[in-house]
Design an enzyme around this catalytic site. Structure first.
Site, PDB file in Angstrom:
ATOM      1  N   GLY A  94       0.805  -1.227   0.000  1.00  0.00           N
ATOM      2  CA  GLY A  94       0.000   0.000   0.000  1.00  0.00           C
ATOM      3  C   GLY A  94       0.834   1.272   0.000  1.00  0.00           C
ATOM      4  O   GLY A  94       0.368   2.329  -0.453  1.00  0.00           O
ATOM      5  N   ASP A 121      -3.337   5.592   7.696  1.00  0.00           N
ATOM      6  CA  ASP A 121      -2.763   4.362   8.271  1.00  0.00           C
ATOM      7  C   ASP A 121      -2.796   4.488   9.786  1.00  0.00           C
ATOM      8  O   ASP A 121      -2.626   5.584  10.337  1.00  0.00           O
ATOM      9  CB  ASP A 121      -1.329   4.104   7.796  1.00  0.00           C
ATOM     10  CG  ASP A 121      -0.929   2.628   7.965  1.00  0.00           C
ATOM     11  OD1 ASP A 121      -0.747   1.943   6.942  1.00  0.00           O
ATOM     12  OD2 ASP A 121      -0.848   2.157   9.128  1.00  0.00           O
ATOM     13  N   CYS A 144       8.895  -3.279 -14.820  1.00  0.00           N
ATOM     14  CA  CYS A 144       8.021  -2.596 -15.767  1.00  0.00           C
ATOM     15  C   CYS A 144       7.101  -3.646 -16.350  1.00  0.00           C
ATOM     16  O   CYS A 144       7.395  -4.837 -16.296  1.00  0.00           O
ATOM     17  CB  CYS A 144       8.809  -1.887 -16.868  1.00  0.00           C
ATOM     18  SG  CYS A 144       9.701  -2.991 -17.961  1.00  0.00           S
ATOM     19  N   ASN A 177      -7.650   5.200  12.139  1.00  0.00           N
ATOM     20  CA  ASN A 177      -8.274   3.963  11.690  1.00  0.00           C
ATOM     21  C   ASN A 177      -9.169   4.266  10.487  1.00  0.00           C
ATOM     22  O   ASN A 177     -10.081   5.094  10.575  1.00  0.00           O
ATOM     23  CB  ASN A 177      -9.105   3.360  12.838  1.00  0.00           C
ATOM     24  CG  ASN A 177      -9.567   1.948  12.499  1.00  0.00           C
ATOM     25  OD1 ASN A 177      -9.867   1.639  11.342  1.00  0.00           O
ATOM     26  ND2 ASN A 177      -9.623   1.101  13.517  1.00  0.00           N
ATOM     27  N   ALA A 178      -8.914   3.590   9.391  1.00  0.00           N
ATOM     28  CA  ALA A 178      -9.683   3.846   8.165  1.00  0.00           C
ATOM     29  C   ALA A 178     -11.173   3.595   8.377  1.00  0.00           C
ATOM     30  O   ALA A 178     -12.015   4.280   7.791  1.00  0.00           O
ATOM     31  CB  ALA A 178      -9.159   2.981   7.029  1.00  0.00           C
ATOM     32  N   THR A 207      -5.306  -1.565   3.099  1.00  0.00           N
ATOM     33  CA  THR A 207      -4.997  -2.135   4.412  1.00  0.00           C
ATOM     34  C   THR A 207      -4.884  -3.654   4.224  1.00  0.00           C
ATOM     35  O   THR A 207      -5.341  -4.190   3.223  1.00  0.00           O
ATOM     36  CB  THR A 207      -6.121  -1.849   5.418  1.00  0.00           C
ATOM     37  OG1 THR A 207      -7.350  -2.358   4.884  1.00  0.00           O
ATOM     38  CG2 THR A 207      -6.267  -0.350   5.678  1.00  0.00           C
ATOM     39  N   LEU A 243      -6.898  -3.414  11.879  1.00  0.00           N
ATOM     40  CA  LEU A 243      -7.212  -2.862  13.200  1.00  0.00           C
ATOM     41  C   LEU A 243      -8.716  -2.620  13.346  1.00  0.00           C
ATOM     42  O   LEU A 243      -9.296  -1.829  12.613  1.00  0.00           O
ATOM     43  CB  LEU A 243      -6.463  -1.542  13.413  1.00  0.00           C
ATOM     44  CG  LEU A 243      -6.690  -0.862  14.778  1.00  0.00           C
ATOM     45  CD1 LEU A 243      -6.111  -1.700  15.915  1.00  0.00           C
ATOM     46  CD2 LEU A 243      -6.089   0.539  14.794  1.00  0.00           C
ATOM     47  N   TYR A 261      -8.762  -2.845  -4.182  1.00  0.00           N
ATOM     48  CA  TYR A 261      -7.400  -2.983  -4.680  1.00  0.00           C
ATOM     49  C   TYR A 261      -6.774  -4.327  -4.296  1.00  0.00           C
ATOM     50  O   TYR A 261      -5.599  -4.391  -3.920  1.00  0.00           O
ATOM     51  CB  TYR A 261      -6.533  -1.814  -4.231  1.00  0.00           C
ATOM     52  CG  TYR A 261      -5.525  -1.454  -5.299  1.00  0.00           C
ATOM     53  CD1 TYR A 261      -5.116  -2.409  -6.240  1.00  0.00           C
ATOM     54  CD2 TYR A 261      -4.999  -0.184  -5.416  1.00  0.00           C
ATOM     55  CE1 TYR A 261      -4.221  -2.123  -7.228  1.00  0.00           C
ATOM     56  CE2 TYR A 261      -4.088   0.123  -6.409  1.00  0.00           C
ATOM     57  CZ  TYR A 261      -3.702  -0.863  -7.313  1.00  0.00           C
ATOM     58  OH  TYR A 261      -2.806  -0.570  -8.307  1.00  0.00           O
TER      59      TYR A 261
HETATM   60  N1  LIG Z   1      -3.425  -4.776  -5.431  1.00  0.00           N
HETATM   61  C1  LIG Z   1      -2.468  -5.628  -5.468  1.00  0.00           C
HETATM   62  O1  LIG Z   1      -1.933  -5.891  -6.490  1.00  0.00           O
HETATM   63  C2  LIG Z   1      -1.998  -6.246  -4.238  1.00  0.00           C
HETATM   64  C3  LIG Z   1      -0.821  -6.962  -4.304  1.00  0.00           C
HETATM   65  C4  LIG Z   1      -0.374  -7.555  -3.181  1.00  0.00           C
HETATM   66  C5  LIG Z   1      -1.065  -7.413  -2.025  1.00  0.00           C
HETATM   67  N2  LIG Z   1      -2.256  -6.739  -1.968  1.00  0.00           N
HETATM   68  C6  LIG Z   1      -3.023  -6.619  -0.749  1.00  0.00           C
HETATM   69  O2  LIG Z   1      -2.973  -5.292  -0.255  1.00  0.00           O
HETATM   70  C7  LIG Z   1      -3.019  -5.312   1.154  1.00  0.00           C
HETATM   71  C8  LIG Z   1      -1.888  -4.521   1.757  1.00  0.00           C
HETATM   72  O3  LIG Z   1      -0.658  -5.219   1.610  1.00  0.00           O
HETATM   73  P1  LIG Z   1       0.610  -4.714   2.379  1.00  0.00           P
HETATM   74  O4  LIG Z   1       1.731  -5.578   1.942  1.00  0.00           O
HETATM   75  O5  LIG Z   1       0.755  -3.259   2.204  1.00  0.00           O
HETATM   76  O6  LIG Z   1       0.250  -5.083   3.893  1.00  0.00           O
HETATM   77  P2  LIG Z   1       0.975  -4.574   5.199  1.00  0.00           P
HETATM   78  O7  LIG Z   1       0.577  -5.490   6.285  1.00  0.00           O
HETATM   79  O8  LIG Z   1       2.420  -4.357   4.930  1.00  0.00           O
HETATM   80  O9  LIG Z   1       0.357  -3.149   5.447  1.00  0.00           O
HETATM   81  C9  LIG Z   1      -0.969  -2.983   5.849  1.00  0.00           C
HETATM   82  C10 LIG Z   1      -1.086  -1.612   6.452  1.00  0.00           C
HETATM   83  O10 LIG Z   1      -2.449  -1.404   6.787  1.00  0.00           O
HETATM   84  C11 LIG Z   1      -2.482  -0.756   8.040  1.00  0.00           C
HETATM   85  N3  LIG Z   1      -3.785  -0.986   8.654  1.00  0.00           N
HETATM   86  C12 LIG Z   1      -4.291  -2.132   9.158  1.00  0.00           C
HETATM   87  N4  LIG Z   1      -5.525  -1.941   9.619  1.00  0.00           N
HETATM   88  C13 LIG Z   1      -5.819  -0.646   9.413  1.00  0.00           C
HETATM   89  C14 LIG Z   1      -6.947   0.173   9.703  1.00  0.00           C
HETATM   90  N5  LIG Z   1      -8.050  -0.356  10.252  1.00  0.00           N
HETATM   91  N6  LIG Z   1      -6.892   1.479   9.365  1.00  0.00           N
HETATM   92  C15 LIG Z   1      -5.782   1.996   8.805  1.00  0.00           C
HETATM   93  N7  LIG Z   1      -4.688   1.298   8.528  1.00  0.00           N
HETATM   94  C16 LIG Z   1      -4.707  -0.027   8.807  1.00  0.00           C
HETATM   95  C17 LIG Z   1      -1.311  -1.316   8.805  1.00  0.00           C
HETATM   96  O11 LIG Z   1      -0.892  -0.451   9.833  1.00  0.00           O
HETATM   97  C18 LIG Z   1      -0.263  -1.459   7.710  1.00  0.00           C
HETATM   98  O12 LIG Z   1       0.571  -0.327   7.594  1.00  0.00           O
HETATM   99  C19 LIG Z   1      -2.975  -6.774   1.554  1.00  0.00           C
HETATM  100  O13 LIG Z   1      -4.276  -7.226   1.814  1.00  0.00           O
HETATM  101  C20 LIG Z   1      -2.440  -7.432   0.339  1.00  0.00           C
HETATM  102  O14 LIG Z   1      -2.831  -8.772   0.266  1.00  0.00           O
HETATM  103  C21 LIG Z   1      -2.706  -6.131  -3.062  1.00  0.00           C
END
Ligand SMILES: NC(=O)c1ccc[n+]([C@@H]2O[C@H](COP(=O)([O-])OP(=O)(O)OC[C@H]3O[C@@H](n4cnc5c(N)ncnc54)[C@H](O)[C@@H]3O)[C@@H](O)[C@H]2O)c1
Ligand SMILES: NC(=O)c1ccc[n+]([C@@H]2O[C@H](COP(=O)([O-])OP(=O)(O)OC[C@H]3O[C@@H](n4cnc5c(N)ncnc54)[C@H](O)[C@@H]3O)[C@@H](O)[C@H]2O)c1
Lengths: 556, 556
Positions: free
Chosen positions: A177, A195, A408, A241-242, A263, A272, A320
């Site tokens: 993210g 976040d 890329c 908190n989102a 998230t 969270l 996403y």
């Molecule tokens: N779109 C894509 O292509 C893609 C690719 C890989 C992963 N993802 C998904 O995207 C998500 C994020 O991945 P990541 O690696 O960044 O995870 P991560 O665990 O590194 O980060 C998640 C973040 O969300 C925050 N968070 C948790 N609960 C929250 C809340 N209630 N309010 C605000 N912030 C909150 C955490 O503090 C953390 O910083 C995962 O679900 C992952 O599976 C998407």
């Protein structure tokens, strides 16, 4: 080798002096270590690379055993890795991969978090995410390109090819993210990023992915509207908190144009819940997982309800890829799937061309090697403007984490050209050391994931998982250096099966042949998967570029 | 090739004149056709080979396209098959498989019959069973050896090494279940076998797998007790619904010593419900699948309840891998899992040695080729008495269906020797044509199936599906001629993931090297899977026969 079996800082070797029996093995060794480099991994002591709990090795003794085995592995041997633990070494041949990995896979009726956690607690499995357990995570840049492409597609669809003058609201500044703010500003827009972990915000500011940290939600909104009015690009982090702040912004009638979320909603123990202090989260999740899950899902329902609210008011809203819609639905919110996933909305047309997240890393450790490959890409595809724009911006803005790397999106007929060129550049000494070429599991023909990559397929084949398995097998059969099959990935248990490959361009003739085959067949899976599902664009690509599809070949 | 696209009789070519570009491709072509030979397949017109709905090709146009593609496929090309339909041809290399198959695989949350049937109706998938969709079904003999081994183990456990003087009660005389009567009589016992389809009974009599057909249940019991009292071997077929007859025998206090079942319970649309006429079954299942399923499950509950009743009275009772316990439980019967599956009860000790259903077929079509390989097996393993007994009896009693073939259970360090010898015998002209060597997916290290092959693993790892995926990949990496990954198999949707390999001994040096690697690594998966799960016997085998397990190798 000392038999250290606990946490320690890990960093891949650089340069041309190797400790393994050949570059294919050395590459696996360095990329395993690179995934755990403190610059790269989110929680290296726990072997967690990204995505909540995505790990590179099951535990430290397994890490040690893999290192030891890779250092002695011969050019006709293959190491087998079962969810981060090396379980065998077998004699194969020189065209075979040096490592085969299967991570987090469970039989269907048991493919849920409860059984996974039970097995994880017994030390019998690990969560591999997509590129964590397959040793080709390259830090936040990995997702930056995909995110950049997605927001560019949003701009193209609704905002005259630029996000200038728009405000995007999102949450989650973690491993994946964290790419969102920079991807939005690279497209000229303003981003408000929520976040609940202050460190996530600070880290993105430090890496220049995020411009500023706001003091409050009001402050964030004020900064956002000012920049938007001046059509300036700006990204703003805000702590909270989102599930609370997104509904609040909706209630305030904030002028948001685009809403999404990253998230870590795919894992309900990593989101969270409302009313919980961030610092109590980890302990609570450990002590009362069932209660935590319930509260997290209810909070996600509130969060998603507000996203739907923004869509009702005309905003462009999309999931996403973190399963937040599915989790909200589990909590009983019925309109969760009112907004689409990003793949059917923006990415599928690219998949029809076999386009996806092609990436590579310089085993030399030298940034100049990546600069040279960047130049080669620009020379190879001079007509591709958006590619050129990305490569230029990436060269300026991307902060390397661990081994220098680049990503890329390239399609069928392009990846093999780039790979062959890189191999030639290693062979003729232009580059200081071999290049490792891989990709995310999120690719055109390598994943079955009905809430993300295969959501709403034209023929209804979303849940068919034959494709990633064929993808893995054909990569093994084409000369990849390591190949992996995972379950769960970014969307969680029971929701996806996906495969990855990494191939090492070590400058030898054999590597050149392997690179050409793998980088043709791997994106070729994307083309045939979409031909089979009935996408016209894929038919065109197959015709134009000569992808063989037996059912389209007749006697006539 | 004419573009016929409907049912027609199919039979593999015999002899040494080939229509494909090499023997590896020719072998795939012949074995695909052999699976559909009317002598082999249960319902060839519908492309159904065995196990209720297990198919060799999705539909006739797919069959035609596969034949056409195999006939032109080069020695460095690979055809990809997605659930019985050819979807691609890619350039690989000469060590790579010529065909890669993935059948019936679904993402976990969608891995159920409802979604499978929806996709099947849309023409997007097919049920591959284990050896139907992977082109190595060899008729009833395939299961005969396994069934023979199982009943021999029952005899060893409880009846002084012979079934003489005992009565076994079972049901189901279909493709797999039809082996039961002969397996029991080969062990000296008496068998009463219930089936609701008179044709299944007549067919087994015709093939000499079943000795007699009784006129009624009373008649069957009378014949059985008479034979038992004389300690004679006798198998008796009786027409009827097992859900009615098994409880009836229990109520009659019939003197049954052993009870099992091989009706096609894994697919609730293929088990005849109580009170339904057999001839209405197919139409009813089609018209009202939900009601049919409900009634079938309730009937299975009655059937299983009676099996538990026999166990309560002291009989040896086991589930023979058709999921009938799971279905009975779904119908609300709580004691369904009171009796064990056959694998933990009898087979797992063999799996620890990498032992499993090794099989081969003679592409010449000549029975004399199989006789020569039988002799070679006896020479190679002179100390193995039960193997010798089997090979002798099989030579006398087994009626070949389709291409002549043989099966016997061999372990790690044995299969490779047999394969290498066969390849030599092709090379030196002892055999008239190449030999195809494969196995059932039900093998030591190739399947995750918590109700069957991996039921009650010592470490609780029953549901971990990494192993079959690693098995498939290492077979691709070792030189197998075709490799397959399936879902569901004998136990149904959501309940298993399994892999298969077939390797062609065509007499070339290259084939010899491939055969040696595949037939070492494939059973090697069984050894390391059981080492990992903590079985001492597997540790011993690994030590004695030199199977490398990285976690057991240290610095010390
Ligand atoms: N779109 C894509 O292509 C893609 C690719 C890989 C992963 N993802 C998904 O995207 C998500 C994020 O991945 P990541 O690696 O960044 O995870 P991560 O665990 O590194 O980060 C998640 C973040 O969300 C925050 N968070 C948790 N609960 C929250 C809340 N209630 N309010 C605000 N912030 C909150 C955490 O503090 C953390 O910083 C995962 O679900 C992952 O599976 C998407
Ligand atoms: N133990 C093993 O190793 C193993 C291996 C493969 C398959 N199986 C399982 O064994 C089962 C049988 O396989 P198959 O290939 O013989 O199936 P099949 O469909 O060929 O035969 C099933 C037979 O059961 C009969 N039948 C159905 N309902 C009945 C009822 N209520 N009463 C009496 N007879 C009934 C049918 O008439 C048919 O003859 C399947 O569930 C299969 O998955 C077990």
């Amino acid at each position: 080798m000392t038999a250290t079996s606990g946490p320690r800082p890990v960093r891949a070797a650089r340069g041309t002096s190797i400790t393994a029996q050949g570059w294919q093995q050395e590459a696996a060794l360095r990329m395993l270590m690179n995934n755990l480099d403190p610059e790269v991994a989110e929680h290296p002591d726990e072997l967690v690379v990204y995505g909540g709990t995505g790990k590179a090795a099951r535990n430290w003794p397994s890490f040690d055993a893999m290192v030891r085995t890779l250092q002695t592995l011969k050019n006709d041997e293959t190491m087998l890795v079962q969810s981060g633990k090396p379980v065998g070494v077998m004699q194969t041949h020189e065209w075979a991969p040096r490592v085969l990995l299967a991570n987090s896979n469970l039989v269907g009726d048991w493919a849920n978090w409860e059984e996974f956690r039970r097995l994880d607690a017994l030390g019998l499995t690990m969560y591999g995410q997509m590129t964590a357990g397959s040793w080709i995570y390259i830090g936040t840049q990995g997702i930056l390109q995909g995110t950049y492409e997605t927001f560019a597609a949003v701009a193209a669809k609704k905002f005259n090819d630029t996000l200038a003058g728009t405000i995007t609201l999102t949450a989650g500044l973690g491993g994946m993210g964290g790419a969102q703010p920079l991807a939005v500003t690279m497209n000229g827009g303003v981003a408000i990023c929520v976040d609940c972990d202050e460190r996530s915000i600070d880290r993105r500011v430090e890496h220049r992915y995020l411009d500023v940290k706001a003091n409050s939600l009001d402050h964030a909104l004020q900064l956002a509207t000012e920049a938007r009015d001046k059509r300036e690009a700006l990204s703003i982090g805000v702590l909270g908190n989102a599930a609370e702040l997104v509904p609040r912004l909706l209630a305030m009638d904030a002028p948001i144009d685009i809403v999404t979320d990253q998230t870590s909603a795919h894992d309900p123990l990593a989101y969270l819940p409302l009313g919980m202090d961030f610092h109590d989260m980890k302990q609570f999740a450990k002590d009362k997982p069932a209660e935590f899950t319930q509260r997290a899902r209810e909070s996600m329902a509130k969060h998603v309800e507000a996203m739907v609210g923004f869509q009702d008011k005309g905003a462009e809203v999309f999931d996403y890829g973190n399963s937040i819609r599915g989790e909200a639905q589990l909590a009983g919110y019925t309109r969760a799937f009112d907004f689409p996933g990003f793949v059917p909305a923006y990415i599928r047309p690219l998949f029809c061309e076999g386009k996806g997240p092609f990436r590579w890393a310089a085993l030399s450790g030298e940034a100049s090697d990546i600069a040279k490959t960047d130049k080669a890409i620009l020379e190879l595809f001079p007509e591709n403007e958006s590619l050129a724009r990305w490569i230029k911006m990436a060269g300026e803005r991307v902060h390397f984490q661990g081994l220098p790397a680049r990503i890329c999106w390239l399609g069928y007929g392009e990846r093999d050209k780039a790979g062959a060129r890189f191999n030639d550049m290693v062979a003729d000494g232009t580059l200081a050391a071999p290049i490792v070429i891989g990709r995310d599991h999120l690719d055109a023909g390598s994943v079955a994931s009905p809430y993300r990559e295969t959501e709403a397929m034209a023929d209804g084949s979303d849940a068919i998982a034959d494709w990633p398995l064929l993808n893995a097998m054909v990569n093994v059969a084409s000369g990849a250096s390591w190949v992996s099959i995972h379950h769960g990935g970014g969307v969680g248990m029971g929701r996806s099966i996906h495969a990855g490959q990494v191939t090492v361009a070590d400058g030898t003739k054999l590597a050149g042949e392997k690179v050409r085959r793998v980088l043709t067949n791997d994106p070729g899976m994307g083309v045939i998967r979409h031909v089979d599902a009935g996408y016209d664009r894929a038919d065109e690509v197959a015709d134009e570029r000569g992808v063989r599809v037996p059912m389209r070949e007749g006697d006539a």
